[in-house]
Design a protein around this motif. Structure first.
Motif, PDB file in Angstrom:
ATOM      1  N   ALA A  46      16.905   1.416  37.773  1.00  0.00           N
ATOM      2  CA  ALA A  46      16.713   2.064  36.472  1.00  0.00           C
ATOM      3  C   ALA A  46      15.689   3.193  36.546  1.00  0.00           C
ATOM      4  O   ALA A  46      15.911   4.277  35.989  1.00  0.00           O
ATOM      5  N   VAL A  47      14.579   2.965  37.239  1.00  0.00           N
ATOM      6  CA  VAL A  47      13.549   3.996  37.339  1.00  0.00           C
ATOM      7  C   VAL A  47      14.078   5.198  38.113  1.00  0.00           C
ATOM      8  O   VAL A  47      13.947   6.347  37.669  1.00  0.00           O
ATOM      9  N   VAL A  48      14.679   4.955  39.272  1.00  0.00           N
ATOM     10  CA  VAL A  48      15.190   6.053  40.092  1.00  0.00           C
ATOM     11  C   VAL A  48      16.317   6.784  39.361  1.00  0.00           C
ATOM     12  O   VAL A  48      16.381   8.020  39.355  1.00  0.00           O
ATOM     13  N   HIS A  49      17.186   6.042  38.701  1.00  0.00           N
ATOM     14  CA  HIS A  49      18.279   6.647  37.933  1.00  0.00           C
ATOM     15  C   HIS A  49      17.731   7.495  36.791  1.00  0.00           C
ATOM     16  O   HIS A  49      18.231   8.595  36.521  1.00  0.00           O
ATOM     17  N   GLY A  50      16.696   7.004  36.134  1.00  0.00           N
ATOM     18  CA  GLY A  50      16.097   7.756  35.032  1.00  0.00           C
ATOM     19  C   GLY A  50      15.550   9.099  35.488  1.00  0.00           C
ATOM     20  O   GLY A  50      15.782  10.129  34.843  1.00  0.00           O
ATOM     21  N   VAL A  51      14.831   9.104  36.609  1.00  0.00           N
ATOM     22  CA  VAL A  51      14.302  10.362  37.130  1.00  0.00           C
ATOM     23  C   VAL A  51      15.455  11.287  37.521  1.00  0.00           C
ATOM     24  O   VAL A  51      15.440  12.487  37.221  1.00  0.00           O
ATOM     25  N   ALA A  52      16.470  10.719  38.180  1.00  0.00           N
ATOM     26  CA  ALA A  52      17.620  11.531  38.589  1.00  0.00           C
ATOM     27  C   ALA A  52      18.319  12.152  37.382  1.00  0.00           C
ATOM     28  O   ALA A  52      18.678  13.336  37.401  1.00  0.00           O
ATOM     29  N   MET A  53      18.502  11.389  36.320  1.00  0.00           N
ATOM     30  CA  MET A  53      19.176  11.921  35.130  1.00  0.00           C
ATOM     31  C   MET A  53      18.342  13.022  34.459  1.00  0.00           C
ATOM     32  O   MET A  53      18.893  14.012  33.981  1.00  0.00           O
ATOM     33  N   LEU A  54      17.025  12.845  34.428  1.00  0.00           N
ATOM     34  CA  LEU A  54      16.175  13.911  33.882  1.00  0.00           C
ATOM     35  C   LEU A  54      16.329  15.187  34.696  1.00  0.00           C
ATOM     36  O   LEU A  54      16.413  16.284  34.136  1.00  0.00           O
ATOM     37  N   ALA A  55      16.387  15.045  36.010  1.00  0.00           N
ATOM     38  CA  ALA A  55      16.564  16.211  36.877  1.00  0.00           C
ATOM     39  C   ALA A  55      17.935  16.853  36.652  1.00  0.00           C
ATOM     40  O   ALA A  55      18.038  18.074  36.494  1.00  0.00           O
ATOM     41  N   ILE A  56      18.976  16.035  36.616  1.00  0.00           N
ATOM     42  CA  ILE A  56      20.339  16.542  36.418  1.00  0.00           C
ATOM     43  C   ILE A  56      20.464  17.254  35.074  1.00  0.00           C
ATOM     44  O   ILE A  56      21.106  18.297  34.968  1.00  0.00           O
ATOM     45  N   ASP A  57      19.830  16.692  34.051  1.00  0.00           N
ATOM     46  CA  ASP A  57      19.905  17.271  32.708  1.00  0.00           C
ATOM     47  C   ASP A  57      18.983  18.473  32.519  1.00  0.00           C
ATOM     48  O   ASP A  57      18.916  19.039  31.433  1.00  0.00           O
ATOM     49  N   GLU A  63       8.434  24.005  38.513  1.00  0.00           N
ATOM     50  CA  GLU A  63       8.708  23.927  39.947  1.00  0.00           C
ATOM     51  C   GLU A  63       7.967  22.727  40.541  1.00  0.00           C
ATOM     52  O   GLU A  63       6.788  22.514  40.266  1.00  0.00           O
ATOM     53  N   GLY A  64       8.681  21.935  41.298  1.00  0.00           N
ATOM     54  CA  GLY A  64       8.101  20.762  41.946  1.00  0.00           C
ATOM     55  C   GLY A  64       8.029  19.536  41.062  1.00  0.00           C
ATOM     56  O   GLY A  64       7.596  18.477  41.514  1.00  0.00           O
ATOM     57  N   ALA A  65       8.445  19.650  39.800  1.00  0.00           N
ATOM     58  CA  ALA A  65       8.317  18.531  38.859  1.00  0.00           C
ATOM     59  C   ALA A  65       9.160  17.335  39.282  1.00  0.00           C
ATOM     60  O   ALA A  65       8.720  16.189  39.137  1.00  0.00           O
ATOM     61  N   VAL A  66      10.356  17.583  39.803  1.00  0.00           N
ATOM     62  CA  VAL A  66      11.231  16.472  40.216  1.00  0.00           C
ATOM     63  C   VAL A  66      10.583  15.716  41.372  1.00  0.00           C
ATOM     64  O   VAL A  66      10.464  14.485  41.337  1.00  0.00           O
ATOM     65  N   ASP A  67      10.138  16.458  42.384  1.00  0.00           N
ATOM     66  CA  ASP A  67       9.506  15.809  43.538  1.00  0.00           C
ATOM     67  C   ASP A  67       8.240  15.066  43.136  1.00  0.00           C
ATOM     68  O   ASP A  67       8.005  13.948  43.587  1.00  0.00           O
ATOM     69  N   GLU A  68       7.442  15.678  42.291  1.00  0.00           N
ATOM     70  CA  GLU A  68       6.198  15.054  41.850  1.00  0.00           C
ATOM     71  C   GLU A  68       6.468  13.754  41.092  1.00  0.00           C
ATOM     72  O   GLU A  68       5.835  12.725  41.354  1.00  0.00           O
ATOM     73  N   LEU A  69       7.420  13.785  40.165  1.00  0.00           N
ATOM     74  CA  LEU A  69       7.731  12.592  39.382  1.00  0.00           C
ATOM     75  C   LEU A  69       8.357  11.511  40.259  1.00  0.00           C
ATOM     76  O   LEU A  69       8.028  10.331  40.123  1.00  0.00           O
ATOM     77  N   MET A  70       9.243  11.893  41.177  1.00  0.00           N
ATOM     78  CA  MET A  70       9.866  10.892  42.049  1.00  0.00           C
ATOM     79  C   MET A  70       8.809  10.246  42.948  1.00  0.00           C
ATOM     80  O   MET A  70       8.797   9.037  43.127  1.00  0.00           O
ATOM     81  N   ARG A  71       7.914  11.049  43.494  1.00  0.00           N
ATOM     82  CA  ARG A  71       6.852  10.502  44.338  1.00  0.00           C
ATOM     83  C   ARG A  71       5.983   9.527  43.529  1.00  0.00           C
ATOM     84  O   ARG A  71       5.682   8.424  43.981  1.00  0.00           O
ATOM     85  N   PHE A  72       5.617   9.926  42.308  1.00  0.00           N
ATOM     86  CA  PHE A  72       4.807   9.071  41.439  1.00  0.00           C
ATOM     87  C   PHE A  72       5.557   7.770  41.123  1.00  0.00           C
ATOM     88  O   PHE A  72       4.993   6.679  41.206  1.00  0.00           O
ATOM     89  N   ALA A  73       6.837   7.889  40.764  1.00  0.00           N
ATOM     90  CA  ALA A  73       7.632   6.701  40.421  1.00  0.00           C
ATOM     91  C   ALA A  73       7.721   5.750  41.609  1.00  0.00           C
ATOM     92  O   ALA A  73       7.551   4.531  41.458  1.00  0.00           O
TER      93      ALA A  73
END
Length: 86
Positions: A46-57, A63-73
């Motif tokens: 659920a957590v990984v899917h949530g980050v992925a969906m935010l990125a897809i949407d 810049e770098g927000a996806v990587d930063e959030l995924m690393r934090f998660a």
């Protein structure tokens, strides 16, 4: 609801089972808490899917927000699920 592709469902089930198996192995090795493995796997999914969906949407614009959030998660998943140290 949309029709489901049986082949895709089989693949998805296999991928989820691989996650459950990984959780079970990490629990057996004393790395993860001894919580219910399927619930733990669903939480990670659920957590990984949530980050992925935010990125897809396109919700993570900087810049770098996806990587930063995924690393934090992933750090929080690891620390939150880690077995207590004796």
């Amino acid at each position: 609801s949309r029709p489901r592709d049986p082949e895709l469902e089989t693949e998805a089930g296999g991928a989820f089972q691989a996650l459950v198996d990984a959780v079970t192995a990490l629990q057996r090795d004393g790395i993860l808490r001894d919580d219910e493995p399927v619930v733990t796997a669903r939480f990670v999914w659920a957590v990984v899917h949530g980050v992925a969906m935010l990125a897809i949407d396109g919700q993570l614009h900087e810049e770098g927000a996806v990587d930063e959030l995924m690393r934090f998660a992933l750090e929080r998943i690891a620390s939150g699920l880690a077995a207590p140290r004796s």
